[in-house]
Design an enzyme around this catalytic site. Structure first.
Site, mmCIF file in Angstrom:
data_model
loop_
_atom_site.group_PDB
_atom_site.id
_atom_site.type_symbol
_atom_site.label_atom_id
_atom_site.label_comp_id
_atom_site.label_asym_id
_atom_site.label_seq_id
_atom_site.Cartn_x
_atom_site.Cartn_y
_atom_site.Cartn_z
ATOM 1 N N HIS A 68 -41.436 34.024 -3.903
ATOM 2 C CA HIS A 68 -40.828 33.121 -3.972
ATOM 3 C C HIS A 68 -41.569 31.509 -3.360
ATOM 4 O O HIS A 68 -41.062 31.151 -2.762
ATOM 5 C CB HIS A 68 -39.245 32.957 -2.988
ATOM 6 C CG HIS A 68 -38.659 34.002 -3.958
ATOM 7 N ND1 HIS A 68 -37.149 33.816 -4.781
ATOM 8 C CD2 HIS A 68 -38.349 35.167 -4.341
ATOM 9 C CE1 HIS A 68 -36.860 34.443 -5.439
ATOM 10 N NE2 HIS A 68 -37.424 35.658 -5.208
ATOM 11 N N ASP A 96 -43.686 30.189 -5.735
ATOM 12 C CA ASP A 96 -44.200 29.360 -6.781
ATOM 13 C C ASP A 96 -43.612 27.923 -6.721
ATOM 14 O O ASP A 96 -44.395 27.014 -7.172
ATOM 15 C CB ASP A 96 -43.747 29.959 -8.458
ATOM 16 C CG ASP A 96 -42.282 30.241 -8.488
ATOM 17 O OD1 ASP A 96 -40.857 30.369 -7.822
ATOM 18 O OD2 ASP A 96 -42.252 31.129 -9.672
ATOM 19 N N GLY A 128 -35.156 42.484 -17.304
ATOM 20 C CA GLY A 128 -33.876 42.359 -16.145
ATOM 21 C C GLY A 128 -34.290 43.408 -14.688
ATOM 22 O O GLY A 128 -33.655 42.968 -13.906
ATOM 23 N N LEU A 170 -40.180 42.599 -13.804
ATOM 24 C CA LEU A 170 -41.347 42.635 -14.101
ATOM 25 C C LEU A 170 -41.655 41.730 -15.246
ATOM 26 O O LEU A 170 -42.346 41.528 -16.476
ATOM 27 C CB LEU A 170 -41.581 43.837 -15.297
ATOM 28 C CG LEU A 170 -41.406 45.205 -13.794
ATOM 29 C CD1 LEU A 170 -41.328 46.159 -14.521
ATOM 30 C CD2 LEU A 170 -42.612 44.376 -13.133
ATOM 31 N N SER A 171 -41.005 40.629 -15.176
ATOM 32 C CA SER A 171 -41.255 38.657 -16.508
ATOM 33 C C SER A 171 -40.604 39.346 -17.256
ATOM 34 O O SER A 171 -41.674 38.814 -18.454
ATOM 35 C CB SER A 171 -42.060 38.333 -15.600
ATOM 36 O OG SER A 171 -41.843 37.643 -16.299
ATOM 37 N N GLU A 224 -37.150 28.765 -21.065
ATOM 38 C CA GLU A 224 -36.078 29.039 -19.650
ATOM 39 C C GLU A 224 -35.013 28.154 -18.860
ATOM 40 O O GLU A 224 -34.631 28.559 -18.552
ATOM 41 C CB GLU A 224 -36.890 29.753 -18.370
ATOM 42 C CG GLU A 224 -38.421 30.662 -19.296
ATOM 43 C CD GLU A 224 -37.764 31.927 -18.230
ATOM 44 O OE1 GLU A 224 -36.934 32.783 -17.272
ATOM 45 O OE2 GLU A 224 -38.963 32.857 -18.423
ATOM 46 N N ASP A 264 -44.176 33.175 -13.523
ATOM 47 C CA ASP A 264 -44.445 34.245 -14.255
ATOM 48 C C ASP A 264 -45.135 33.853 -16.001
ATOM 49 O O ASP A 264 -46.318 34.513 -16.548
ATOM 50 C CB ASP A 264 -42.508 34.703 -14.503
ATOM 51 C CG ASP A 264 -42.074 34.917 -13.345
ATOM 52 O OD1 ASP A 264 -42.903 35.555 -12.645
ATOM 53 O OD2 ASP A 264 -41.164 35.217 -13.493
HETATM 54 C C1 GLA Z 1 -39.020 34.976 -10.980
HETATM 55 C C2 GLA Z 1 -39.135 34.001 -10.701
HETATM 56 C C3 GLA Z 1 -40.199 33.306 -10.119
HETATM 57 C C4 GLA Z 1 -40.729 33.319 -9.115
HETATM 58 C C5 GLA Z 1 -40.252 35.067 -8.551
HETATM 59 C C6 GLA Z 1 -40.064 35.092 -7.158
HETATM 60 O O1 GLA Z 1 -39.509 36.089 -10.697
HETATM 61 O O2 GLA Z 1 -39.117 33.288 -12.515
HETATM 62 O O3 GLA Z 1 -40.838 32.482 -10.926
HETATM 63 O O4 GLA Z 1 -39.954 32.674 -8.174
HETATM 64 O O5 GLA Z 1 -38.417 35.328 -9.386
HETATM 65 O O6 GLA Z 1 -41.175 34.892 -6.738
#
Ligand code: GLA
Length: 395
Positions: A45, A47, A132, A135-136, A170, A182
């Protein structure tokens, strides 16, 4: 074009091509792309607070089978999610419809601001990344589509353009107030390395991860959360409020990352308690992330792992984004000999735990963590070893 280095990936994409044929009649003229997911090991958290982060791309991700078509229409379908989008390229929906296609639609709208394609598209999305799960998966889809559109439409845009399209999709279209980590992680991943991304100026570097000495495991709690569902955006707001309240005491600070730990300590009582905890997580995580990078550079894996675990404690106690399922996975991992560190990865509220362990600790690790979780929650989590991989590519 890159030749498939990983036979398993080439095999999986060949199967995806067959699914394209089953869905759209045949697979003539189809092009295949892979876009990775990521684990984040440090900088939780940070970024959207302008701090540094250390993610790595993994050998799991999104498969895209894409075919240009003469008709000026767009058709998005998926092998993993219900719901499709079929629309005229010149008359695309301008509002999200609360389904997965919003992500690629947002990217498409952004790319179309600078592209005048002569033909439409059929795209089948799929892949082997849990959705979800922290893992982006969304950045993997968004960067992957932008990357594929650049090539298929001959736009010659850079990775920066792909990142821009993914972020726009997004943030502006879907409405998640995510930071920049991400899409940067997905676009700039390099096998055998962690990405060092300083989110204040978006400068990047690659830090080697000594794969001959350590492994990264990912344990999936099976609990899913929707990022857009508010809790994430609430953390973003809380951090912004904390910064506004601390700013008068931190000369020249442009974001919460710039506020020193001393300032937070001295002026914490001016903040509501929740905001105090959020600020304490951010400033301590900034220090831990720099320390973890330095430890990794000098080969001090113990220290690196200790910071990974300290990040989880802070996410649990101060940032309050963990849940019992993730804590049980972290605790079980940490008690296994040879585990260097464990923490939740991604936003939290569900999803996965990332574990850094010595290579020789592999035997028995999965079974141990799965049993500990099952004893408490009466179901098995998945625990797997991931390999760090490269960024998006055509196969
Ligand atoms: C999600 C958000 C990222 C980042 C993380 C936490 O993945 O998309 O931008 O804030 O949470 O580090």
């Amino acid at each position: 074009m890159e030749s498939p280095s990983d036979p398993a990936l080439a095999h999986a994409l060949a199967a995806h091509k067959e699914q394209f044929a089953a869905r759209f009649g045949d697979a003539r003229g189809v092009r295949l792309f892979f876009s990775p997911g990521r684990v984040n090991l440090m900088g939780a958290h940070l970024d959207y607070n302008g701090g540094p982060v250390m993610p790595a791309t993994i050998d799991r991700g999104t498969f895209l089978a894409l075919r240009p078509r003469a008709a000026r229409s767009v058709h998005f379908a998926s092998t993993v999610e219900p719901g499709e989008l079929a629309a005229d390229l010149d008359d695309l929906p301008r509002t999200p419809r609360a389904q997965w296609t919003d992500y690629p639609l947002g990217v498409l709208l952004r790319v179309l601001e600078r592209a005048r394609p002569e033909h439409g598209l059929q795209v089948l999305f799929g892949g082997n990344l849990p959705i979800g799960a922290g893992l982006s998966s969304s950045a993997s889809i968004c960067v992957g589509l932008a990357f594929a559109l650049e090539r298929v439409w001959g736009l010659e845009g850079s990775l920066a353009d792909c990142i821009d399209a993914a972020l726009w999709g997004e943030r502006e279209f879907v409405g998640v107030r995510c930071g920049i980590m991400d899409p940067y992680a997905v676009a700039h991943g390099r096998a055998g390395h962690l990405l060092w991304l300083d989110c204040k100026d978006a400068s990047i570097d690659h830090v080697p991860l000594p794969a001959e000495r350590l492994l990264v495991a990912v344990a999936d709690s099976g609990v899913r959360r929707g990022l857009a569902q508010g809790a994430f955006n609430q953390r973003v707001s809380e951090c912004a409020q904390a910064f506004e309240l601390l700013r008068p005491f931190a000369a020249g600070a442009e974001c919460l990352r710039d506020v020193s730990r001393e300032v937070v300590r001295e002026h914490a009582d001016r903040l509501p308690e929740t905001l105090q905890r959020r600020a304490r997580h951010v400033v301590s995580e900034v220090a831990r992330t720099f320390d973890a990078r330095d430890a990794l550079r000098r080969g001090d894996l113990e220290r690196f792992g200790a910071q990974v675990s300290a990040a989880h404690a802070s996410l649990r106690e101060l940032f309050e984004v963990s849940i019992p399922e993730l804590d049980v996975l972290v605790d079980a991992a940490q008690e296994w000999p040879g585990v260097l560190g464990a923490r939740l990865t991604g936003a939290g509220f569900g999803g996965c735990v990332a574990v850094v362990l010595r290579r020789e600790a592999r035997e028995g690790f999965q079974e141990h963590v799965e049993r500990a979780f099952q004893a408490r929650f009466r179901r098995r989590p998945t625990v797997e070893f991931f390999v760090t991989g490269g960024g998006p590519r055509e196969l």
